[in-house]
Enzyme design. Sequence first.
Site, PDB file in Angstrom:
ATOM      1  N   ARG A 112      28.642   7.540  23.385  1.00  0.00           N
ATOM      2  CA  ARG A 112      28.697   6.252  24.336  1.00  0.00           C
ATOM      3  C   ARG A 112      29.341   5.179  23.708  1.00  0.00           C
ATOM      4  O   ARG A 112      29.664   4.161  24.101  1.00  0.00           O
ATOM      5  CB  ARG A 112      27.371   5.825  24.483  1.00  0.00           C
ATOM      6  CG  ARG A 112      26.682   7.173  25.547  1.00  0.00           C
ATOM      7  CD  ARG A 112      25.095   6.869  25.477  1.00  0.00           C
ATOM      8  NE  ARG A 112      24.774   5.772  26.229  1.00  0.00           N
ATOM      9  CZ  ARG A 112      24.568   5.710  27.536  1.00  0.00           C
ATOM     10  NH1 ARG A 112      24.655   6.827  28.150  1.00  0.00           N
ATOM     11  NH2 ARG A 112      24.176   4.453  28.040  1.00  0.00           N
ATOM     12  N   LYS A 138       2.858   4.610  30.197  1.00  0.00           N
ATOM     13  CA  LYS A 138       3.251   5.775  29.837  1.00  0.00           C
ATOM     14  C   LYS A 138       1.830   6.606  29.150  1.00  0.00           C
ATOM     15  O   LYS A 138       0.976   5.903  28.990  1.00  0.00           O
ATOM     16  CB  LYS A 138       4.160   5.553  28.450  1.00  0.00           C
ATOM     17  CG  LYS A 138       5.537   5.524  28.520  1.00  0.00           C
ATOM     18  CD  LYS A 138       6.287   5.573  27.610  1.00  0.00           C
ATOM     19  CE  LYS A 138       7.791   5.793  27.543  1.00  0.00           C
ATOM     20  NZ  LYS A 138       8.536   5.918  26.495  1.00  0.00           N
ATOM     21  N   GLU A 173      24.508   1.591  22.389  1.00  0.00           N
ATOM     22  CA  GLU A 173      25.201   2.371  21.440  1.00  0.00           C
ATOM     23  C   GLU A 173      26.488   1.761  20.943  1.00  0.00           C
ATOM     24  O   GLU A 173      26.974   1.539  19.734  1.00  0.00           O
ATOM     25  CB  GLU A 173      25.531   3.720  21.804  1.00  0.00           C
ATOM     26  CG  GLU A 173      24.220   4.634  21.848  1.00  0.00           C
ATOM     27  CD  GLU A 173      23.598   4.538  23.205  1.00  0.00           C
ATOM     28  OE1 GLU A 173      22.527   5.332  23.258  1.00  0.00           O
ATOM     29  OE2 GLU A 173      23.792   3.762  24.228  1.00  0.00           O
TER      30      GLU A 173
END
Length: 629
Positions: free
Chosen positions: A398, A284, A370
């Site tokens: 979700r 990243k 979730e």
Amino acid sequence: MTTTTTAYPLLSSIDDPSALRELDRKQLPQLADELRAFLVDTVSKTGGHLSSNLGTVELTIALHYVFDTPYDRLVWDVGHQTYAHKALTGRRQGMSRLRMHAGISGFPKRCESEYDTFGVGHSSTSISAALGMAIAAHLKGEDRKTVAIIGDGAMSAGQAFEALNNGGVADADMLVVLNDNDMSISPPVGALNRHLARLFSGSTFNAARRAGEKMLGVAPSLLEFARRAEEHVKGMLTPGTMFEEFGFNYIGPIDGHDLESLIPTLQNLKNLKGPQFLHVITKKGHGYEQAEANPILYHGVSKFQPEIGILEGKGGGKPTYTQIFGDWLCDMAAADPSLVAITPAMGEGSGMIRFARRYPERYFDVGIAEQHSATFAAGLACEGLKPVLAIYSTFLQRAYDQVVHDIALQNLPVMMALDRGGIVGADGPTHHGVFDLSFLTCLPNMVIMTPADENECRKMLTTAFRHPGPTAVRYPRGTGMGVAIDPELNELPIGRGEVRRQGQKVALLAFGSMLKAALEAAEELGATVANMRFVKPIDRELILELAAGHTLLVSIEENALVGGAGSEVARVLEEAGCTTPLIRLGLPDRFIDHGDQTLLLAEIGLDPAGIVRTVRERLGDEPLLRTVA
């Protein structure tokens, strides 16, 4: 902003991937450097996701260089890694209005480009969608390739594994690229890994494997022995045994920033049949020192100066609702040792870092999962603990079945702190939290609260935590009204609103974040304003009292009109046989695009001017009496 040929000579020549494929491979490292510099320059002016996009520059170039896009399908996961993809697919100039009203989206969007094969904003959908596309291509007799690009974080979600499980047995011609940018499941990469990737993806190795299967097919026991031997060898050399068990041919890990490794490996994989899995390692923020050093800070950024980087906040301003929650969480944890906090991979975004450091044994980040987070909270509640589930409104969608079946049905004391309720701005329709009031209000046992200011938010969090059943406190993104905050852990009476301004003729019933706009509109209308506080149980007595003393009621909510708080007001009036007219203001029955929060609210009539306009249109020439507040 115009992309000049002098600043980015190669990038400026790429208006679509066909032009990219005409470049010599030796030119691609220069293109990667230009594209990375372009992304830093662009995002510093517009804001957006940065570190994740810097990490996928070479991978994006390699995918478009090898595959015949858009005929071949690239299916991106989450979507906050697709800025390079957008810049290479005809939207380079449009990046100057990235995530702005009427500008291009920060995520893949099918109506925006034929290269955006699947709309996305939430995680872990890419493998399922890509599998559907691969099966469709087979059924239609089309020789197109399908590639899913998924991050290592998104691999923690159950849907990704459901898709892998189905994809292996479906034997579809598809490639899954795991973009591993955390180094959490892989050893360092190098020359050996590059060699193995080329070996395992090459035609010689795979031709030999097929020939061996054919020869040994007459002796099933020998064939099974050979397969196990191959898995054992590859398992010793690579971490892909799990993916092989799903039925995928695992390749990697390889360096995702090394074009000389990526391109030949992808070219080999392009020619293979059946489910393939390529594991690439990226970093990243790669190529931009500040983002490499702090990828979390540079994940989602506001405008900044590239040569300086992000200057971290000095503090002193109004606290955000997220900060209010984080402070309350620490205070309540100190007061009640049974409190445990859960988040599905949003510890920073939900304001839980201080709690995690102070109470590490009571903090549970379950990853992008979730559904699991909700049922996990239910299990904790069954054993007498008091779980606080911190989750964005849009992500609670979700886990809806788990909220229904595992929490509400069993009437368990799980408290849901719903951040980013309402319009969130630049992330657009995939992230607006505008359906929660609708899908939660219909559930038995639920208590739903909408704070209008910071102090009320703190009191509602306490009220919810101490309630012996399922609760949701739904608060918006950003700062509140700037009110003083009571440090005590005080509660509010459940199901009771309050009149904040006494007026005549018109009563504005404001829910949560809409109170400020309602109060401003009331100054011009001479209207009464009620801070309703609770969506469920709604304050029936207050509604009927206001209906009896006014000629028009107006409910105002930052939620979908269908099934929202206004529907609860209408239900109360209908059940009481009350004929006082009601106007319901909220979000229309369509998805709201991305853009500045203030602009979007004004566009749909939820700003003070819009409220005044709607009331005046309803009343026509009837006089509006002013009164003293």
